[in-house]
Design a protein around this motif. Structure first.
Motif, PDB file in Angstrom:
ATOM      1  N   TYR A 202       3.466  17.430  -7.849  1.00 56.46           N
ATOM      2  CA  TYR A 202       4.374  16.773  -8.776  1.00 56.46           C
ATOM      3  C   TYR A 202       3.623  15.620  -9.435  1.00 56.46           C
ATOM      4  O   TYR A 202       3.067  14.756  -8.755  1.00 56.46           O
ATOM      5  CB  TYR A 202       5.620  16.220  -8.061  1.00 56.46           C
ATOM      6  N   THR A 203       3.642  15.614 -10.763  1.00 58.33           N
ATOM      7  CA  THR A 203       3.054  14.488 -11.480  1.00 58.33           C
ATOM      8  C   THR A 203       4.140  13.818 -12.319  1.00 58.33           C
ATOM      9  O   THR A 203       4.551  12.698 -12.039  1.00 58.33           O
ATOM     10  CB  THR A 203       1.879  14.944 -12.361  1.00 58.33           C
ATOM     11  N   THR A 204       4.604  14.473 -13.339  1.00 61.28           N
ATOM     12  CA  THR A 204       5.720  13.965 -14.128  1.00 61.28           C
ATOM     13  C   THR A 204       6.568  15.147 -14.562  1.00 61.28           C
ATOM     14  O   THR A 204       6.190  16.302 -14.366  1.00 61.28           O
ATOM     15  CB  THR A 204       5.252  13.221 -15.388  1.00 61.28           C
ATOM     16  N   GLY A 205       7.732  14.875 -15.174  1.00 66.40           N
ATOM     17  CA  GLY A 205       8.533  15.966 -15.710  1.00 66.40           C
ATOM     18  C   GLY A 205       9.501  16.532 -14.690  1.00 66.40           C
ATOM     19  O   GLY A 205      10.104  15.786 -13.913  1.00 66.40           O
ATOM     20  N   ALA A 206       9.643  17.833 -14.687  1.00 68.19           N
ATOM     21  CA  ALA A 206      10.630  18.510 -13.847  1.00 68.19           C
ATOM     22  C   ALA A 206      10.453  18.119 -12.388  1.00 68.19           C
ATOM     23  O   ALA A 206       9.342  18.141 -11.847  1.00 68.19           O
ATOM     24  CB  ALA A 206      10.494  20.023 -13.998  1.00 68.19           C
TER      25      ALA A 206
ATOM     26  N   SER B  86       4.684   1.683  -4.882  1.00 69.58           N
ATOM     27  CA  SER B  86       5.198   0.678  -5.813  1.00 69.58           C
ATOM     28  C   SER B  86       5.128   1.153  -7.255  1.00 69.58           C
ATOM     29  O   SER B  86       5.674   0.514  -8.148  1.00 69.58           O
ATOM     30  CB  SER B  86       4.410  -0.622  -5.653  1.00 69.58           C
ATOM     31  N   VAL B  87       4.448   2.257  -7.460  1.00 66.98           N
ATOM     32  CA  VAL B  87       4.323   2.833  -8.794  1.00 66.98           C
ATOM     33  C   VAL B  87       4.761   4.295  -8.714  1.00 66.98           C
ATOM     34  O   VAL B  87       4.806   4.866  -7.615  1.00 66.98           O
ATOM     35  CB  VAL B  87       2.879   2.734  -9.319  1.00 66.98           C
ATOM     36  N   PRO B  88       5.094   4.899  -9.852  1.00 67.98           N
ATOM     37  CA  PRO B  88       5.464   6.326  -9.796  1.00 67.98           C
ATOM     38  C   PRO B  88       4.360   7.128  -9.129  1.00 67.98           C
ATOM     39  O   PRO B  88       3.206   7.068  -9.543  1.00 67.98           O
ATOM     40  CB  PRO B  88       5.622   6.689 -11.280  1.00 67.98           C
ATOM     41  N   PRO B  89       4.719   7.895  -8.109  1.00 65.64           N
ATOM     42  CA  PRO B  89       3.675   8.582  -7.347  1.00 65.64           C
ATOM     43  C   PRO B  89       3.335   9.952  -7.911  1.00 65.64           C
ATOM     44  O   PRO B  89       4.145  10.584  -8.575  1.00 65.64           O
ATOM     45  CB  PRO B  89       4.327   8.737  -5.977  1.00 65.64           C
TER      46      PRO B  89
ATOM     47  N   ALA C  63       0.841  -1.191   0.000  1.00 69.41           N
ATOM     48  CA  ALA C  63       0.000   0.000   0.000  1.00 69.41           C
ATOM     49  C   ALA C  63       0.880   1.247   0.000  1.00 69.41           C
ATOM     50  O   ALA C  63       1.978   1.254   0.549  1.00 69.41           O
ATOM     51  CB  ALA C  63      -0.903   0.015   1.227  1.00 69.41           C
ATOM     52  N   GLN C  64       0.375   2.266  -0.642  1.00 75.15           N
ATOM     53  CA  GLN C  64       1.119   3.522  -0.695  1.00 75.15           C
ATOM     54  C   GLN C  64       0.924   4.293   0.603  1.00 75.15           C
ATOM     55  O   GLN C  64      -0.154   4.248   1.208  1.00 75.15           O
ATOM     56  CB  GLN C  64       0.636   4.347  -1.881  1.00 75.15           C
ATOM     57  N   SER C  65       1.949   5.021   1.013  1.00 75.62           N
ATOM     58  CA  SER C  65       1.861   5.787   2.254  1.00 75.62           C
ATOM     59  C   SER C  65       2.769   6.998   2.196  1.00 75.62           C
ATOM     60  O   SER C  65       3.657   7.090   1.345  1.00 75.62           O
ATOM     61  CB  SER C  65       2.235   4.923   3.459  1.00 75.62           C
ATOM     62  N   VAL C  66       2.504   7.916   3.115  1.00 77.36           N
ATOM     63  CA  VAL C  66       3.281   9.144   3.223  1.00 77.36           C
ATOM     64  C   VAL C  66       3.666   9.347   4.675  1.00 77.36           C
ATOM     65  O   VAL C  66       2.826   9.186   5.561  1.00 77.36           O
ATOM     66  CB  VAL C  66       2.444  10.352   2.735  1.00 77.36           C
TER      67      VAL C  66
ATOM     68  N   CYS D  36       1.526  16.655   3.391  1.00 78.28           N
ATOM     69  CA  CYS D  36       2.011  16.016   2.184  1.00 78.28           C
ATOM     70  C   CYS D  36       1.036  14.894   1.841  1.00 78.28           C
ATOM     71  O   CYS D  36       0.460  14.268   2.750  1.00 78.28           O
ATOM     72  CB  CYS D  36       3.413  15.456   2.442  1.00 78.28           C
ATOM     73  N   ALA D  37       0.808  14.660   0.559  1.00 71.57           N
ATOM     74  CA  ALA D  37      -0.168  13.647   0.172  1.00 71.57           C
ATOM     75  C   ALA D  37       0.212  13.027  -1.157  1.00 71.57           C
ATOM     76  O   ALA D  37       0.945  13.617  -1.955  1.00 71.57           O
ATOM     77  CB  ALA D  37      -1.567  14.260   0.085  1.00 71.57           C
ATOM     78  N   LEU D  38      -0.297  11.831  -1.390  1.00 69.56           N
ATOM     79  CA  LEU D  38      -0.165  11.214  -2.702  1.00 69.56           C
ATOM     80  C   LEU D  38      -1.504  10.628  -3.106  1.00 69.56           C
ATOM     81  O   LEU D  38      -2.394  10.448  -2.282  1.00 69.56           O
ATOM     82  CB  LEU D  38       0.936  10.153  -2.721  1.00 69.56           C
ATOM     83  N   ILE D  39      -1.611  10.368  -4.399  1.00 70.82           N
ATOM     84  CA  ILE D  39      -2.837   9.748  -4.903  1.00 70.82           C
ATOM     85  C   ILE D  39      -2.644   8.248  -4.900  1.00 70.82           C
ATOM     86  O   ILE D  39      -1.649   7.724  -5.378  1.00 70.82           O
ATOM     87  CB  ILE D  39      -3.165  10.232  -6.321  1.00 70.82           C
ATOM     88  N   GLN D  40      -3.649   7.557  -4.349  1.00 70.03           N
ATOM     89  CA  GLN D  40      -3.642   6.104  -4.318  1.00 70.03           C
ATOM     90  C   GLN D  40      -4.823   5.587  -5.124  1.00 70.03           C
ATOM     91  O   GLN D  40      -5.948   6.046  -4.941  1.00 70.03           O
ATOM     92  CB  GLN D  40      -3.748   5.617  -2.874  1.00 70.03           C
TER      93      GLN D  40
END
Lengths: 113, 112
Positions: free
Chosen positions: B50-54, B28-31, B1-4, B91-95
């Motif tokens: 942050y999604t992709t790129g810089a 486990s995947v690009p966050p 599971a993804q976590s922060v 701070c957060a990420l999409i799961q």
């Protein structure tokens, strides 16, 4: 201009008396979320709608229900509020496609007396 | 599971000093990563994402964050703190299907 609007900002309810919190959005987003945030804690997801599809978190108590009659509006119903349900309730929306951020309302602070 | 994980529930800096709020993630995947700010009795406001790129991302109010894959980090910085920066930062990420997973939050205090 407010894009996610929650009403009321402050709500006081009696122990055990049903209460409804409302959320509306002008963003036409597919996804609407309800979060519960207790003091000095991170927001905890209760459930979300993707369009009309309802997604309940496994640990959300049955006391919490939600309705989404149309794209713009979403309601949180607490059937029998307990003292432990006193918290800030946050509504948020997102487009639902791609890695987009969520947009939050100002929140409703619920007090249970 | 993804976590922060946010290191430090409270950070205190002097006005004009560097602000550094730490965030590490597990995925486990690009966050897709986010920083939100919350002022007292308010909702959350997006600072940056942050999604992709810089990998160096600039946000509002002079904040920026750098995505470091090798360190699984996404720390938030601001060169010079202002009194108005006092707030709670998440701070957060999409799961999975558009679900935001939050860190525990860091309360930033600015000393005059």
């Amino acid at each position: 201009d407010a894009m996610v609007i929650q009403n009321p900002r402050y709500q006081v309810t009696q122990f055990g008396k049903p209460v409804t919190l409302s959320c509306s959005q002008t963003l036409n987003h597919n996804v609407m979320y309800w979060y519960q945030q207790k003091s000095s804690q991170a927001p905890k997801l209760l459930f979300h709608y993707y369009d009309k599809d309802f997604n309940n978190e496994a640990d959300t108590p049955d006391n919490f229900q939600s309705r989404r009659p149309n794209t713009s509006f979403c309601f949180l119903d607490i059937r029998s509020p307990g003292l432990g349900d006193a918290a800030m309730y946050l509504c948020a929306t997102s487009r639902g496609t791609g890695p987009t951020e969520a947009f939050f309302g100002q929140g409703t602070r619920l007090t249970v007396v | 599971a993804q976590s922060v994980t946010q290191l430090g529930s409270h950070v205190s800096v002097s006005e004009g000093a560097l602000v550094l709020l730490r965030c590490n993630y597990s995925s486990s995947v690009p966050p897709y990563l986010f920083w939100y700010v919350q002022y007292p009795n308010q909702g959350l406001q997006l600072l940056l994402k942050y999604t992709t790129g810089a990998t160096l991302v600039k946000g509002i109010n002079g904040f920026e964050a750098e995505f470091k894959k090798s360190e699984t980090s996404f720390h938030l910085t601001k060169p010079s703190a202002h009194m108005s920066d006092a707030a709670e930062y998440f701070c957060a990420l999409i799961q999975g299907a558009q679900k935001l997973v939050f860190g525990q939050g860091t309360r930033l205090t600015i000393n005059p």
